[in-house]
Design an enzyme around this catalytic site. Structure first.
Site, PDB file in Angstrom:
ATOM      1  N   GLU A  65      -3.583   6.800  -5.274  1.00  0.00           N
ATOM      2  CA  GLU A  65      -2.181   6.393  -5.130  1.00  0.00           C
ATOM      3  C   GLU A  65      -1.253   7.604  -5.081  1.00  0.00           C
ATOM      4  O   GLU A  65      -0.177   7.601  -5.676  1.00  0.00           O
ATOM      5  CB  GLU A  65      -1.807   5.451  -6.289  1.00  0.00           C
ATOM      6  CG  GLU A  65      -0.714   4.469  -5.929  1.00  0.00           C
ATOM      7  CD  GLU A  65      -0.485   3.397  -6.997  1.00  0.00           C
ATOM      8  OE1 GLU A  65      -1.447   2.749  -7.434  1.00  0.00           O
ATOM      9  OE2 GLU A  65       0.680   3.234  -7.378  1.00  0.00           O
ATOM     10  N   LYS A 116      -8.024  -4.933   0.059  1.00  0.00           N
ATOM     11  CA  LYS A 116      -7.740  -3.970  -1.001  1.00  0.00           C
ATOM     12  C   LYS A 116      -8.641  -2.733  -0.854  1.00  0.00           C
ATOM     13  O   LYS A 116      -8.176  -1.589  -0.943  1.00  0.00           O
ATOM     14  CB  LYS A 116      -7.934  -4.603  -2.383  1.00  0.00           C
ATOM     15  CG  LYS A 116      -7.758  -3.544  -3.467  1.00  0.00           C
ATOM     16  CD  LYS A 116      -7.556  -4.050  -4.850  1.00  0.00           C
ATOM     17  CE  LYS A 116      -7.283  -2.815  -5.728  1.00  0.00           C
ATOM     18  NZ  LYS A 116      -7.183  -3.091  -7.134  1.00  0.00           N
ATOM     19  N   HIS A 139      -0.644 -12.106 -15.951  1.00  0.00           N
ATOM     20  CA  HIS A 139      -0.247 -11.094 -14.978  1.00  0.00           C
ATOM     21  C   HIS A 139       0.201 -11.768 -13.674  1.00  0.00           C
ATOM     22  O   HIS A 139       1.244 -11.434 -13.107  1.00  0.00           O
ATOM     23  CB  HIS A 139      -1.430 -10.157 -14.741  1.00  0.00           C
ATOM     24  CG  HIS A 139      -1.158  -9.087 -13.738  1.00  0.00           C
ATOM     25  ND1 HIS A 139      -0.210  -8.109 -13.931  1.00  0.00           N
ATOM     26  CD2 HIS A 139      -1.701  -8.848 -12.522  1.00  0.00           C
ATOM     27  CE1 HIS A 139      -0.191  -7.319 -12.880  1.00  0.00           C
ATOM     28  NE2 HIS A 139      -1.073  -7.741 -12.012  1.00  0.00           N
ATOM     29  N   GLU A 177      -2.371 -12.896  -6.947  1.00  0.00           N
ATOM     30  CA  GLU A 177      -2.787 -11.650  -6.279  1.00  0.00           C
ATOM     31  C   GLU A 177      -3.353 -11.939  -4.888  1.00  0.00           C
ATOM     32  O   GLU A 177      -3.222 -11.130  -3.978  1.00  0.00           O
ATOM     33  CB  GLU A 177      -3.818 -10.890  -7.129  1.00  0.00           C
ATOM     34  CG  GLU A 177      -3.259 -10.330  -8.444  1.00  0.00           C
ATOM     35  CD  GLU A 177      -2.364  -9.085  -8.277  1.00  0.00           C
ATOM     36  OE1 GLU A 177      -2.195  -8.587  -7.146  1.00  0.00           O
ATOM     37  OE2 GLU A 177      -1.828  -8.624  -9.307  1.00  0.00           O
ATOM     38  N   ARG A 218       0.054   4.383   0.763  1.00  0.00           N
ATOM     39  CA  ARG A 218      -0.715   3.179   1.048  1.00  0.00           C
ATOM     40  C   ARG A 218      -1.033   2.329  -0.178  1.00  0.00           C
ATOM     41  O   ARG A 218      -0.768   1.141  -0.223  1.00  0.00           O
ATOM     42  CB  ARG A 218      -2.026   3.548   1.768  1.00  0.00           C
ATOM     43  CG  ARG A 218      -1.836   3.961   3.185  1.00  0.00           C
ATOM     44  CD  ARG A 218      -1.367   2.836   4.074  1.00  0.00           C
ATOM     45  NE  ARG A 218      -2.410   1.859   4.383  1.00  0.00           N
ATOM     46  CZ  ARG A 218      -2.165   0.629   4.798  1.00  0.00           C
ATOM     47  NH1 ARG A 218      -0.926   0.203   4.934  1.00  0.00           N
ATOM     48  NH2 ARG A 218      -3.162  -0.207   5.072  1.00  0.00           N
TER      49      ARG A 218
HETATM   50  N1  GLY Z   1      -3.738  -3.277  -8.852  1.00  0.00           N
HETATM   51  C1  GLY Z   1      -3.258  -2.345  -7.926  1.00  0.00           C
HETATM   52  C2  GLY Z   1      -4.222  -1.268  -7.602  1.00  0.00           C
HETATM   53  O1  GLY Z   1      -5.382  -1.365  -7.917  1.00  0.00           O
HETATM   54  O2  GLY Z   1      -3.819  -0.273  -7.053  1.00  0.00           O
END
Ligand code: GLY
Length: 372
Positions: free
Chosen positions: A239, A229, A268, A177, A243
């Protein structure tokens, strides 16, 4: 490293993230004035006991591992919260990896229609992904995160000391990640730190030589991944736009691999690393990912020892893989959504799975016949 702090606003919730060696520190107000319940697993119980006042707070200990990411675990937390006397102003503190923070977060979202939530994230994957941005939930019918809610924590503590006991496969899961984040952000400094951290990582993590430098690299990589993030989620907390979906680079291919191999067989991150390479191939086939970018990403991922070839040895048969991939489209109104590396960042593409040209490209990628 000295303590780093980020403040994010996810929708209406302010979420703070603290990254440091030993957290929560004695001066940190982990419990506030609310009645609290700590949720942990058999791996993190020892850490919870070391928190300030850690022995005085009721604790709900779940079994460790993805198998515990069930409705039964959520129910267990809800019952423990009630038994501990938590009211509507209560506080749930999830202390563990992604499974625990997802379960604790979901329980907090529904207990008395929502109570306060704080997290102590103890794995690399949890720190750089799961605990930031409010996704909570549990697995159902063999489908990962089939049920859940967006419920960001008001505070997330990331104690780097908890990584000292992390098994190698868990490191590998989290590093995928980190690499994914560097790729989608087009962050050159991250790429260079990923390279310099690699030798220590492969040589036995932080017990190997070059400890201080490695710790600096690791602290930097975690902080940058959290910051990148967090800022993306601030722009698109649920979401609904373009983006946040970018964070799913490699995930459509990766989720289908995880499912076709059998949930829990691959970590994962192992699946995501493999998926990022497939996304490079798809992007290249569609003229979106430049050859130079695809080669650099593949070199970076291979240098961390991930299995990158297609078909993946754990994949099971091809039909099972395609069924799992098709299953993903249920979530997106009959379309398949892929994020592919593009122009030193990433781009979302939506594809009709009945499109014959696309089906042929996809088959050649999964068969291992596509080469850039
Ligand atoms: N793991 C992707 C997100 O938190 O959107």
């Amino acid at each position: 490293m000295t303590k780093t702090e980020y403040r994010f606003t996810f929708g209406t919730v302010e979420s703070r993230v603290y990254i440091g060696e030993k957290l929560p520190a004695p001066g940190d107000d982990l419990y506030g004035t609310s009645k609290a319940l700590v949720v942990c697993d058999t791996n993190t119980e020892y850490l919870v006991r070391r928190f300030p006042k850690g022995r005085e707070i009721p604790c709900c200990v779940l079994p460790a591992g993805e198998e515990a990411k069930t409705w039964e675990s959520v129910e267990h937390v809800l019952e423990a919260a009630y038994t501990a006397g938590l009211g509507r102003d209560g506080l749930i503190i999830g202390a563990g990896g992604g499974v625990i923070t997802d379960i604790a977060g979901f329980a907090a979202a529904i207990y008395m229609r929502g109570v306060r939530l704080r997290l102590v994230s103890t794995t690399l994957l949890g720190m750089v992904d799961a605990s930031v941005g409010g996704k909570t939930g549990f697995d159902l019918l063999g489908v990962k995160n089939l049920a859940g809610a967006f419920y960001p924590a008001e505070a997330v503590y990331m104690p780097l000391e908890s990584l000292a006991t992390l098994p190698h496969r868990e490191w590998k899961s989290g590093m995928a990640e980190v690499i994914k984040t560097a790729v989608l952000a087009g962050d050159r400094e991250m790429v260079s730190r990923i390279r310099s951290f690699r030798d220590v990582y492969l040589g036995g993590i932080l017990d190997a030589g070059g400890r201080d430098e490695a710790r600096n690299d690791l602290g930097y990589l975690i902080s940058r991944a959290v910051e990148i993030k967090g800022r993306i989620v601030e722009e698109d907390p649920k979401e609904t736009g373009e983006r946040r979906a970018l964070l799913n680079l490699g995930h459509t291919f990766g989720h289908a691999l995880e499912a076709s191999a059998g949930l829990g067989r691959l970590t994962h991150g192992e699946a995501v690393a493999w998926g990022v390479i497939r996304a490079c191939e798809l992007g290249h086939a569609l003229g979106l990912t430049a050859l130079e970018q695809a080669l650099e990403i593949r070199e970076l991922i291979q240098s961390y020892g991930y299995t990158t070839e297609a078909p993946h040895p754990a994949m099971g048969n091809m039909d099972g893989y395609f069924r799992a991939l098709e299953g993903d489209k249920k979530k997106k109104a009959g379309r398949l959504v892929f994020i592919v590396p593009a122009k030193r960042s990433a781009e979302k593409i939506t594809i009709d799975p009945e499109d014959l040209r696309f089906r042929a490209v996809l088959r050649s990628i999964i068969n291992g016949d596509y080469h850039f």
